[in-house]
Design an enzyme around this catalytic site. Structure first.
Site, PDB file in Angstrom:
ATOM      1  N   LYS A   1      20.870  49.817  24.168  1.00  0.00           N
ATOM      2  CA  LYS A   1      22.498  49.617  23.358  1.00  0.00           C
ATOM      3  C   LYS A   1      21.133  48.384  22.731  1.00  0.00           C
ATOM      4  O   LYS A   1      20.041  47.808  22.711  1.00  0.00           O
ATOM      5  CB  LYS A   1      22.417  47.820  24.608  1.00  0.00           C
ATOM      6  CG  LYS A   1      21.612  46.908  25.244  1.00  0.00           C
ATOM      7  CD  LYS A   1      20.460  45.599  24.758  1.00  0.00           C
ATOM      8  CE  LYS A   1      19.684  45.355  25.215  1.00  0.00           C
ATOM      9  NZ  LYS A   1      18.610  44.326  24.510  1.00  0.00           N
TER      10      LYS A   1
ATOM     11  N   ALA B   1       9.796  48.842  26.505  1.00  0.00           N
ATOM     12  CA  ALA B   1       9.762  47.660  25.786  1.00  0.00           C
ATOM     13  C   ALA B   1      10.475  46.978  25.240  1.00  0.00           C
ATOM     14  O   ALA B   1       9.111  46.676  23.810  1.00  0.00           O
ATOM     15  CB  ALA B   1       7.861  47.444  27.035  1.00  0.00           C
TER      16      ALA B   1
ATOM     17  N   ALA C   1      16.498  47.507  26.419  1.00  0.00           N
ATOM     18  CA  ALA C   1      16.918  48.055  27.420  1.00  0.00           C
ATOM     19  C   ALA C   1      17.160  49.269  27.999  1.00  0.00           C
ATOM     20  O   ALA C   1      18.124  49.952  28.469  1.00  0.00           O
ATOM     21  CB  ALA C   1      18.688  47.511  28.054  1.00  0.00           C
TER      22      ALA C   1
ATOM     23  N   ASP D   1      20.240  43.209  32.852  1.00  0.00           N
ATOM     24  CA  ASP D   1      21.416  44.103  31.341  1.00  0.00           C
ATOM     25  C   ASP D   1      22.176  45.104  32.310  1.00  0.00           C
ATOM     26  O   ASP D   1      22.574  46.119  30.962  1.00  0.00           O
ATOM     27  CB  ASP D   1      20.446  44.537  30.451  1.00  0.00           C
ATOM     28  CG  ASP D   1      20.345  43.629  29.451  1.00  0.00           C
ATOM     29  OD1 ASP D   1      21.122  42.317  29.596  1.00  0.00           O
ATOM     30  OD2 ASP D   1      18.967  44.064  28.790  1.00  0.00           O
TER      31      ASP D   1
HETATM   32  P1  ATP Z   1      15.150  44.432  28.159  1.00  0.00           P
HETATM   33  O1  ATP Z   1      15.665  44.775  26.414  1.00  0.00           O
HETATM   34  O2  ATP Z   1      15.919  44.770  28.979  1.00  0.00           O
HETATM   35  O3  ATP Z   1      14.206  43.236  27.770  1.00  0.00           O
HETATM   36  P2  ATP Z   1      13.198  46.852  27.136  1.00  0.00           P
HETATM   37  O4  ATP Z   1      14.053  47.731  26.415  1.00  0.00           O
HETATM   38  O5  ATP Z   1      12.589  44.792  26.321  1.00  0.00           O
HETATM   39  O6  ATP Z   1      14.446  46.052  28.419  1.00  0.00           O
HETATM   40  P3  ATP Z   1      11.975  48.287  29.004  1.00  0.00           P
HETATM   41  O7  ATP Z   1      12.027  49.535  27.726  1.00  0.00           O
HETATM   42  O8  ATP Z   1      13.337  48.310  29.552  1.00  0.00           O
HETATM   43  O9  ATP Z   1      12.180  46.954  27.585  1.00  0.00           O
HETATM   44  O10 ATP Z   1      11.033  48.000  30.127  1.00  0.00           O
HETATM   45  C1  ATP Z   1      10.423  46.694  30.470  1.00  0.00           C
HETATM   46  C2  ATP Z   1       9.494  46.885  31.299  1.00  0.00           C
HETATM   47  O11 ATP Z   1       9.333  47.503  32.261  1.00  0.00           O
HETATM   48  C3  ATP Z   1       8.189  48.142  30.867  1.00  0.00           C
HETATM   49  O12 ATP Z   1       6.962  47.577  30.642  1.00  0.00           O
HETATM   50  C4  ATP Z   1       8.543  49.325  32.549  1.00  0.00           C
HETATM   51  O13 ATP Z   1       6.886  48.970  32.484  1.00  0.00           O
HETATM   52  C5  ATP Z   1       8.844  48.773  33.265  1.00  0.00           C
HETATM   53  N1  ATP Z   1       9.757  50.003  33.571  1.00  0.00           N
HETATM   54  C6  ATP Z   1      10.530  49.963  34.278  1.00  0.00           C
HETATM   55  N2  ATP Z   1      11.389  51.271  34.381  1.00  0.00           N
HETATM   56  C7  ATP Z   1      11.486  51.024  33.702  1.00  0.00           C
HETATM   57  C8  ATP Z   1      11.886  52.388  32.806  1.00  0.00           C
HETATM   58  N3  ATP Z   1      12.536  53.321  33.882  1.00  0.00           N
HETATM   59  N4  ATP Z   1      11.965  52.831  31.550  1.00  0.00           N
HETATM   60  C9  ATP Z   1      11.035  51.641  30.897  1.00  0.00           C
HETATM   61  N5  ATP Z   1      10.419  50.441  31.495  1.00  0.00           N
HETATM   62  C10 ATP Z   1      10.866  50.904  32.592  1.00  0.00           C
END
Ligand code: ATP
Length: 290
Positions: free
Chosen positions: A11, A97, A101, A137
């Site tokens: 997203k 990260a 999401a 989310d």
């Molecule tokens: P959001 O936008 O919800 O804040 P994000 O896109 O910034 O999420 P993610 O890619 O979900 O961040 O990753 C955040 C942290 O979650 C990472 O540091 C990772 O180690 C951990 N994590 C746990 N499971 C997963 C997964 N299936 N995919 C990605 N990261 C994961």
């Protein structure tokens, strides 16, 4: 049925406002979320053993209970006992990260997949109630499309999608912690809040050009201060024809909205051919089939 494959879609936030910090430490938000056509793939296979194993194509991603896929299995199992073991293969394409999401999308797809594989017949609402235990989310990642989200992210009002456009995603090689960004957000009188109500009106009128100037993300005030590269990417995208460019979630991914396919492709080529070490993806809005 012995195995199943689910797609987990990323997203972006078309608008992101933070209303207040709650006494429990969470923040009340008002956000407009849009699913994009970029997905991880999750394959779930039943085994005759009891254990759950998760494998991923990214060596640095934990595959134990720190992975949201694993956690999703645990949450599902607490409510609906599963006898067999599971082999889960996670093929990540969503940058990690990144403010897209990715982890929440994987958790949502895992819940959906388990519901189908074990024919537990849970409704979308019921899956969303399980999903909120895994992250703010996750309910949106189950619902998908476009929505206004409130509360900590669990109150969702569906909206028409952003009108047809190309979306260029560029993730610079910097690390951002969502927790750190929220903790450092200063909600004083000087801060500008996005006009989410007018954005909703523009979406309901299917008017991309009314929407564009309203798009704002309050978290940029924190992340850009720490990572000025985000502002530079935004500027470069706009100079290459993006109608607007904004940070998604807590960052660091920047997305640009293009109404011209050729300009979008040229901007993609520019970022892709550079040796800046960015992750670059050209995509579009995604709406699930009704
Ligand atoms: P959001 O936008 O919800 O804040 P994000 O896109 O910034 O999420 P993610 O890619 O979900 O961040 O990753 C955040 C942290 O979650 C990472 O540091 C990772 O180690 C951990 N994590 C746990 N499971 C997963 C997964 N299936 N995919 C990605 N990261 C994961």
């Amino acid at each position: 049925m012995n195995s199943i494959t689910e797609k987990a879609y990323a997203k972006i936030n078309l608008g992101l406002d933070v209303i207040r910090k709650r006494p429990d430490g969470y923040h009340d938000v008002s956000m407009i979320m849009q699913t994009v056509n970029l997905h991880d793939t999750i394959s779930i296979k039943k085994t005759k053993f009891q254990s759950v194993t998760v494998r991923s194509n990214l060596y640095y991603l934990p595959t134990d209970r720190r992975n949201l896929v694993y956690k999703a299995v645990e949450v599902f199992r607490e409510h609906y006992p599963i006898r067999s073991g599971l082999n889960i293969t996670l093929n990540k394409r969503i940058p990690v990260a990144a403010g897209l999401a990715g982890g929440s999308a994987d958790a949502a797809a895992t819940l959906k997949g388990l519901n189908r594989l074990f024919q537990t017949g849970l409704s979308l609402e019921e899956l969303m109630q399980l999903g909120i235990k895994l992250g703010a989310d996750v309910p949106f990642c189950l619902m998908m499309g476009c929505a206004h989200s409130e509360g900590i992210g669990e109150i969702l009002h569906p909206l028409p999608p952003i009108p047809g456009c190309k979306i260029l995603l560029v993730k610079p090689d910097v690390s951002v912690s969502t927790k750190h960004v929220y903790e450092n957000l200063r909600l004083n009188e000087e801060i500008s809040h996005p006009d989410i109500s007018s954005m909703i009106k523009a979406l309901k009128e299917n008017n991309l050009y009314a929407l564009i100037p309203l798009m704002e993300n309050i978290l940029e005030t924190v992340t850009i201060k720490e990572h000025p590269i985000i502002e530079e990417i935004k500027g470069l995208m706009k100079s290459k024809g993006a109608l607007t460019a904004l940070m998604s979630g807590s960052g660091p991914t920047v997305y640009g909205i293009f109404d011209n396919k050729l300009k979008a492709k040229q901007a993609y080529d520019l970022f892709k051919s550079s040796d800046w070490g960015y992750q670059v993806i050209l995509t579009e809005p995604y709406s699930p089939a009704k």
